[in-house]
Structures are given as C-alpha cells and as structure tokens.
Motif scaffolding. Structure first.
Motif, mmCIF file in Angstrom:
data_model
loop_
_atom_site.group_PDB
_atom_site.id
_atom_site.type_symbol
_atom_site.label_atom_id
_atom_site.label_comp_id
_atom_site.label_asym_id
_atom_site.label_seq_id
_atom_site.Cartn_x
_atom_site.Cartn_y
_atom_site.Cartn_z
ATOM 1 N N MET A 1 0.858 -1.185 0.000
ATOM 2 C CA MET A 1 0.000 0.000 0.000
ATOM 3 C C MET A 1 0.893 1.234 0.000
ATOM 4 S SD MET A 1 -3.327 0.676 2.423
ATOM 5 C CE MET A 1 -2.431 1.031 3.944
ATOM 6 N N ASN A 2 1.213 1.744 -1.191
ATOM 7 C CA ASN A 2 2.090 2.898 -1.323
ATOM 8 C C ASN A 2 1.334 4.219 -1.231
ATOM 9 O OD1 ASN A 2 4.474 1.321 -1.812
ATOM 10 N ND2 ASN A 2 3.644 0.894 -3.849
ATOM 11 N N LEU A 3 0.017 4.134 -1.072
ATOM 12 C CA LEU A 3 -0.849 5.303 -0.969
ATOM 13 C C LEU A 3 -2.006 4.961 -0.039
ATOM 14 C CD1 LEU A 3 -1.875 8.120 -2.265
ATOM 15 C CD2 LEU A 3 -3.231 6.646 -3.749
ATOM 16 N N ILE A 4 -2.310 5.834 0.910
ATOM 17 C CA ILE A 4 -3.513 5.686 1.712
ATOM 18 C C ILE A 4 -4.639 6.339 0.913
ATOM 19 C CG2 ILE A 4 -4.571 6.019 3.966
ATOM 20 C CD1 ILE A 4 -1.893 4.484 4.014
ATOM 21 N N LEU A 5 -5.456 5.518 0.266
ATOM 22 C CA LEU A 5 -6.499 6.026 -0.604
ATOM 23 C C LEU A 5 -7.760 6.269 0.227
ATOM 24 C CD1 LEU A 5 -7.220 6.768 -3.509
ATOM 25 C CD2 LEU A 5 -7.946 4.405 -3.855
ATOM 26 N N LEU A 6 -8.143 7.525 0.312
ATOM 27 C CA LEU A 6 -9.261 7.927 1.160
ATOM 28 C C LEU A 6 -10.533 8.025 0.326
ATOM 29 C CD1 LEU A 6 -7.361 10.681 3.165
ATOM 30 C CD2 LEU A 6 -7.913 8.354 3.945
ATOM 31 N N GLU A 7 -11.527 7.224 0.706
ATOM 32 C CA GLU A 7 -12.807 7.234 0.004
ATOM 33 C C GLU A 7 -13.730 8.258 0.664
ATOM 34 O OE1 GLU A 7 -14.348 3.674 -1.501
ATOM 35 O OE2 GLU A 7 -12.522 2.505 -1.135
ATOM 36 N N PRO A 8 -14.832 8.622 -0.015
ATOM 37 C CA PRO A 8 -15.708 9.663 0.539
ATOM 38 C C PRO A 8 -16.139 9.417 1.979
ATOM 39 C CG PRO A 8 -16.307 9.225 -1.728
ATOM 40 C CD PRO A 8 -15.249 8.220 -1.374
ATOM 41 N N ALA A 9 -16.407 8.161 2.334
ATOM 42 C CA ALA A 9 -16.869 7.871 3.698
ATOM 43 C C ALA A 9 -15.773 8.053 4.744
ATOM 44 C CB ALA A 9 -17.413 6.446 3.768
ATOM 45 N N ASP A 10 -14.509 8.147 4.322
ATOM 46 C CA ASP A 10 -13.403 8.295 5.275
ATOM 47 C C ASP A 10 -13.252 9.728 5.779
ATOM 48 O OD1 ASP A 10 -12.655 5.602 4.996
ATOM 49 O OD2 ASP A 10 -11.377 6.047 3.274
ATOM 50 N N TRP A 11 -13.762 10.698 5.032
ATOM 51 C CA TRP A 11 -13.523 12.107 5.374
ATOM 52 C C TRP A 11 -14.444 12.547 6.510
ATOM 53 C CZ3 TRP A 11 -9.428 14.724 3.615
ATOM 54 C CH2 TRP A 11 -8.783 14.218 2.485
ATOM 55 N N ILE A 12 -13.831 13.163 7.540
ATOM 56 C CA ILE A 12 -14.580 13.759 8.643
ATOM 57 C C ILE A 12 -14.968 15.187 8.282
ATOM 58 C CG2 ILE A 12 -14.501 14.412 11.074
ATOM 59 C CD1 ILE A 12 -12.323 12.259 11.419
ATOM 60 N N ASP A 13 -13.997 15.925 7.759
ATOM 61 C CA ASP A 13 -14.212 17.273 7.246
ATOM 62 C C ASP A 13 -13.182 17.515 6.160
ATOM 63 O OD1 ASP A 13 -11.756 18.019 8.519
ATOM 64 O OD2 ASP A 13 -12.833 18.498 10.367
#
Length: 237
Positions: free
Chosen positions: A1-13
């Motif tokens: 995992m060379n990138l932490i891929l953030l999906e829409p549900a991961d975002w707090i703000d």
C-alpha cells in the motif's frame, strides 16, 4: 500500500480523515509500522494526492490530518481495454494489474471460450471489483478509479457498441498467429482487445477485423491473461 487512498466515507471534514477498515489498519501497523506524527502519502479517490499526518492509531481507527492535496495522480494510459472475462481467480489479479498500470476504461466481454459460469462468480460483484481496483491504485499511487463495463453477449456488443468505441481510436486485437507484431511506444487513443487463454475463435477475430481492428501478436508463446495484459500494455505505451 504505497498510498492511503481515502474514500468519501473516510472524510470527517475538509482536512481530517478516519480509516476504520481492518485491511488498511493492519497494513499501517505491520507494514508501515506507522506511529502518530508520521507523514504518509494519501490521496482522495478520483482526486489529488498529498501528505497526511497520522494523528492517532488504534486497533479500531487511524486519524489523519490532511492539510492539502496538491499533486495530480499519474497520467492515465490512452487505452480502452477490452478483455474476455478471465477465470475468477485470474480476474482478481488482472483487475489489480490493470488499475496499477493506468487503464481507466475496461470492458469485460463474453466470448466463445469463456465459461458461462464465470459470469456468476462473486468476483464480479461491484464491491469485489471495487476492492481489487483499489488495491491496484494503492500499489501505483493512483487515485482515479477505472470504469468497468460488463458485456455478456458478444454479437450485440460487436454490432451495436464496438463501432462507437472505435470512433477516434486505433483498434488492436491481440491474438496468436496474427501477421503483425505488436507495435511499440504508441501514444494515440487505442482500443485493445485481448482474448481468453484459449484465444478468440476465428469468427470473433473476423468480426473485430471487419470493425476495423488490426490483428497483432506478441510472439509464439501463449501467455496467461494477466501476463499478456501487462506485456501488451508495457509494449504499447
């Protein structure tokens, strides 16, 4: 995992994200050996890439501060890949390779030598396809998710939809025994058709050629699907 891929549900703000799924948490702990204060490469799904500071890491979540995403992901390949549906186990690996190599348009196609039972595989569930594509994106530090289309009937596809896909694209069909070797280093928009391990049948080859596709080969060796996909894309682009 060379990138932490953030999906829409991961975002707090707008500048904070929370990762809760066990796969990524395990990777952060056991592979990255991450600790609060570390800065890691992160990216927003279908968005930009940047650095994120790990604020907290526990068995249940990882909290990141992401002040800015300021770098574009890698340039996509100018190709629409048309792939005869592989065996389920091979499909999973192929999807990861395809996403990692930069393909953004993929059509999985039924052909004569594709077993009908393959279309019932759990690997074709949208969530499973998404999972394998994300693994490929994480490997390549990419964020743009490929678009995947399923075509379960060959004849309607080549008659009704293939002509439109070839508009503005160079059509290539990779098949053993074709008279021309696969070209190298092209940069034009391309549609690349790759058959199953047993290859396309003569009728299918003829229909692709009638539509305007050029037949090409990689030599005398018969390759597994995921090997052929990687070899062809690397040679073409």
């Amino acid at each position: 995992m060379n990138l932490i891929l953030l999906e829409p549900a991961d975002w707090i703000d707008a500048s904070h994200a929370r990762v809760c799924d066990p796969r990524r948490l395990t990777h952060l702990r056991e592979v990255h050996r991450a600790a609060p204060g570390d800065n890691l490469t992160v990216g927003a799904l279908d968005g930009a890439i940047g650095r994120g500071e790990l604020l907290a890491l526990s068995a249940s979540e990882a909290l990141f501060h992401v002040p800015a995403l300021d770098r574009e992901p890698p340039t996509p390949l100018p190709v629409h890949l048309l792939l005869a549906l592989p065996r389920p186990r091979m499909l999973a690996r192929s999807l990861e390779h395809i996403a990692a190599l930069g393909v953004k348009q993929l059509t999985l196609l039924h052909t004569r030598r594709v077993e009908k039972s393959y279309w019932q595989s759990p690997e074709l569930r949208p969530d499973k396809i998404h999972q394998h594509l994300v693994l490929g994106l994480e490997q390549a530090r990419d964020t743009r998710l490929p678009e995947v289309t399923l075509e379960t009937r060959f004849k309607p596809f080549v008659e009704d939809r293939l002509p439109a896909l070839l508009t503005g694209r160079r059509g290539l069909i990779a098949h053993p025994g074709m008279p021309r070797a696969c070209p190298r280093g092209i940069d034009e928009p391309t549609l690349l058709a790759i058959g199953p391990e047993g290859g396309f049948v003569d009728y299918e080859v003829a229909r692709f050629e009638e539509a305007g596709c050029e037949g090409v080969h990689l030599g005398e060796r018969i390759l597994r699907v995921e090997t052929a996909v990687t070899a062809l894309l690397a040679r073409l682009f």
